[in-house]
Write a protein that holds these residues in place. Structure first.
Motif, PDB file in Angstrom:
ATOM      1  N   CYS A   8       0.816  -1.225   0.000  1.00 14.31           N
ATOM      2  CA  CYS A   8       0.000   0.000   0.000  1.00 14.31           C
ATOM      3  C   CYS A   8       0.844   1.267   0.000  1.00 14.31           C
ATOM      4  N   ALA A   9       1.977   1.240   0.690  1.00 16.69           N
ATOM      5  CA  ALA A   9       2.792   2.447   0.795  1.00 16.69           C
ATOM      6  C   ALA A   9       3.800   2.565  -0.339  1.00 16.69           C
ATOM      7  N   TYR A  10       4.581   1.530  -0.547  1.00 19.13           N
ATOM      8  CA  TYR A  10       5.732   1.658  -1.430  1.00 19.13           C
ATOM      9  C   TYR A  10       5.513   1.089  -2.830  1.00 19.13           C
ATOM     10  N   ASN A  30       5.851   2.954  -6.481  1.00 15.99           N
ATOM     11  CA  ASN A  30       7.035   2.352  -7.111  1.00 15.99           C
ATOM     12  C   ASN A  30       6.627   0.988  -7.658  1.00 15.99           C
ATOM     13  N   PRO A  31       5.811   0.969  -8.716  1.00 16.93           N
ATOM     14  CA  PRO A  31       5.247  -0.291  -9.198  1.00 16.93           C
ATOM     15  C   PRO A  31       6.313  -1.273  -9.662  1.00 16.93           C
ATOM     16  N   THR A  62       8.635  -2.744  -8.077  1.00 17.16           N
ATOM     17  CA  THR A  62       9.868  -2.844  -7.279  1.00 17.16           C
ATOM     18  C   THR A  62       9.670  -2.434  -5.816  1.00 17.16           C
ATOM     19  N   GLY A  63       8.771  -1.500  -5.561  1.00 16.73           N
ATOM     20  CA  GLY A  63       8.655  -0.929  -4.220  1.00 16.73           C
ATOM     21  C   GLY A  63       8.325  -1.942  -3.149  1.00 16.73           C
ATOM     22  N   ALA A  64       7.367  -2.813  -3.424  1.00 15.80           N
ATOM     23  CA  ALA A  64       6.963  -3.796  -2.417  1.00 15.80           C
ATOM     24  C   ALA A  64       8.101  -4.762  -2.097  1.00 15.80           C
ATOM     25  N   TYR A  65       8.788  -5.241  -3.141  1.00 12.65           N
ATOM     26  CA  TYR A  65       9.862  -6.206  -2.911  1.00 12.65           C
ATOM     27  C   TYR A  65      11.039  -5.573  -2.167  1.00 12.65           C
ATOM     28  N   GLN A  66      11.378  -4.367  -2.546  1.00 13.65           N
ATOM     29  CA  GLN A  66      12.519  -3.696  -1.919  1.00 13.65           C
ATOM     30  C   GLN A  66      12.266  -3.459  -0.437  1.00 13.65           C
ATOM     31  N   THR A  67      11.081  -2.959  -0.103  1.00 11.08           N
ATOM     32  CA  THR A  67      10.790  -2.660   1.301  1.00 11.08           C
ATOM     33  C   THR A  67      10.524  -3.929   2.105  1.00 11.08           C
ATOM     34  N   LEU A  73       4.179  -3.084 -15.008  1.00 14.45           N
ATOM     35  CA  LEU A  73       4.976  -3.305 -13.807  1.00 14.45           C
ATOM     36  C   LEU A  73       4.056  -3.288 -12.594  1.00 14.45           C
ATOM     37  N   ASN A  74       3.920  -4.431 -11.947  1.00 16.70           N
ATOM     38  CA  ASN A  74       3.004  -4.541 -10.826  1.00 16.70           C
ATOM     39  C   ASN A  74       3.288  -5.853 -10.115  1.00 16.70           C
ATOM     40  N   CYS A  75       3.625  -5.785  -8.853  1.00 18.53           N
ATOM     41  CA  CYS A  75       3.938  -7.015  -8.115  1.00 18.53           C
ATOM     42  C   CYS A  75       2.768  -7.991  -8.113  1.00 18.53           C
ATOM     43  N   LEU A  76       1.561  -7.469  -8.075  1.00 13.97           N
ATOM     44  CA  LEU A  76       0.392  -8.346  -8.065  1.00 13.97           C
ATOM     45  C   LEU A  76       0.206  -9.067  -9.398  1.00 13.97           C
ATOM     46  N   LYS A  77       0.797  -8.515 -10.476  1.00 17.35           N
ATOM     47  CA  LYS A  77       0.677  -9.133 -11.795  1.00 17.35           C
ATOM     48  C   LYS A  77       1.740 -10.202 -12.029  1.00 17.35           C
TER      49      LYS A  77
END
Length: 491
Positions: A191-193, A204-205, A207-212, A343-347
């Motif tokens: 939700c945040a990153y 940060n679609p 990459t943000g979720a994985y990085q944080t 670019l989307n972690c959920l995808k």
């Protein structure tokens, strides 16, 4: 002890010593956003910027006023008869810039001792009334100073969080025996990153979720080892972190592709964090292969999912003393080939996730469908996947709209059915469930929903400057459950 699935008990009695709790979080209830030298956190900044990112541009500057009204909260806790109360510490109330640099050398203590006194009083009052505190170190409210330095996107946060954790263990750990390091790291990461819905509000679609996530896992593990080596022998407490997780079932249980899709969805929703910590220090293999394949299609030279070093894997593996999970709803999953262009972690997992249209839905929060049986399935999954750990449900709840009726019969029915499912999980599935915390003790500031979404056992009149607390029907009924250590009703 296993029972027949045809049990029809009139009294569903829970094991002796079962923990009945309720939960809150500092930013959502305390108010006093700049009182007594408290530093700003990211939600202070985010809500003050406006821009309709929060319902009606509401803030938690006052919220439930719990910073000045702890005695009123305690009265609610005593009325319910809670055995346990979960709350979080405001990092920037204790350490205004998030670091342990603000030290009053003359008094050899921290300058803003009011925050320490506030939490000391909470802990002491709880214990004096026979209530066990469970304390969360970090519940979404990162000090703004740390966010300005990169926040959870930078590896430097690992050492900073560890120093904060050690400060809290040293200050309160003589009385606190149940600790949560990070609340819902998976929700924060996405939700945040990833999406930018939560502060800092910058998406940060991909990459943000994985990085944080990578940094939060390491920060948690580092803090756990600090407790283990420096505090455990004397304080004899336990430390974990709290995961948000739905149950995700195959849309067609007979379909192998849907079964595999559900597994991939659970890998992203829960196992991304839980597997490294509880199993082997590394991410799920299916997730690693999915992200690597999608990253390659998108022209990346390496996977967007970072790798842990062998040393980091050893540090992370086994760095939790119990399994804390927060459940609200269930989803169905089926295979869906996603485009590599987005670019989307959920995808990354090639899954379509959706609810069953026949499930009852919350009129307030459309993402919450009433599926109490999903919690039992989730608990069984945790037992089977993570070697039968001790489990605490550290949040579970159902929202009403604003204004909310005090006679919340529909919501109490949600809780009643949920408690029945917990009983089945313990007695039929032999899950090592030791506690259940309702979200939340009070109606409060529900992040981007502001005050429009009311989860409290107690109604808070936010239009009255005295912020009175009034019990809903669900509070009265929950108090009976606690008193009886169980619930009337058949399976």
């Amino acid at each position: 002890m296993a029972f027949s699935s045809t049990l029809n008990h009139e009294e569903l009695t829970f094991p002796e010593g079962f923990c009945w709790g309720a939960a809150t979080a500092a930013y959502q209830v305390e108010g006093g956003w700049d009182a007594d030298g408290k530093g700003p956190n990211v939600w202070d900044t985010f809500t003050h910027q406006g821009g309709d990112r929060v319902f009606r541009n509401q803030t938690a500057d006052v919220a439930c006023g719990s910073y000045a009204r702890w005695e009123e909260d305690l009265k609610c806790i005593k009325q319910l008869g809670l055995t346990h109360y979960r709350f979080s510490l405001s990092w920037s109330r204790l350490l205004p810039d998030g670091t342990t640099g603000f030290i009053n050398q003359k008094g050899n203590c921290f300058l803003k001792i009011e925050g320490i006194d506030y939490y000391n009083k909470m802990i002491d009052d709880l214990l004096a009334n026979g209530v066990t505190p469970m304390v969360t170190l970090y519940h979404f409210d990162l000090p703004q100073h740390l966010e300005d330095q990169g926040g959870w996107k930078t590896g430097a946060i690992v050492e900073v969080f560890d120093a904060y954790a050690q400060f809290c263990f040293g200050t309160f750990g003589d009385r606190v025996k149940l600790w949560i390091t990070i609340n819902e790291p998976n929700v924060l990461a996405f939700c945040a990153y990833e999406k930018g819905l939560f502060p800092p509000g910058i998406p940060n679609p991909g990459t943000g979720a994985y990085q944080t996530a990578h940094n939060m896992i390491k920060a948690h593990a580092k803090a756990w080892h600090s407790y283990d080596s420096l505090f455990r022998k004397k304080q004899n407490g336990q430390v974990s972190l709290a995961f948000f997780s739905p149950w995700i079932a195959p849309a067609n249980p007979a379909s192998v592709t849907d079964q595999e899709a559900a597994k991939r969805a659970m890998a992203l929703a829960l196992d991304l964090f839980a597997k490294p910590i509880f199993i082997d220090g590394d991410y799920p293999a299916v997730l690693k292969s999915q992200v690597a394949a999608m990253s390659k299609k998108q022209g990346y030279l390496s996977s967007r999912l970072p790798e842990f070093t062998e040393e980091e894997k050893r540090m992370i593996k086994g760095s939790a003393d119990f399994f804390a999970v927060q459940y609200y709803t269930t989803r169905l999953a089926k295979h869906h080939e996603n485009s590599e262009k987005e670019l989307n972690c959920l995808k990354d997992i090639d899954v379509e996730i959706f609810p069953d249209p026949s499930w009852q839905v919350s009129q307030q929060d459309s993402w919450i469908h009433v599926v109490p049986w999903g919690l039992r399935k989730l608990l069984k999954y945790i037992k089977d996947t993570y070697n039968n750990p001790v489990i605490y449900i550290t949040e579970n709840g159902f929202p009403q709209g604003d204004p909310a009726p005090l006679d919340d019969t529909q919501r109490w029915e949600y809780f009643r059915q949920t408690i029945q499912e917990l009983y089945k999980a313990i007695h039929l599935d032999e899950v090592s469930l030791q506690g259940y915390y309702v979200w939340s003790l009070l109606d409060n500031f529900e992040w981007t929903e502001g005050y429009s979404s009311r989860f409290g056992l107690y109604c808070v009149d936010f239009d009255n400057p005295d912020l009175p607390r009034t019990p809903y029907k669900s509070a009265v009924e929950y108090a009976k459950v606690i008193q009886n250590n169980g619930i009337k009703g058949s399976l």
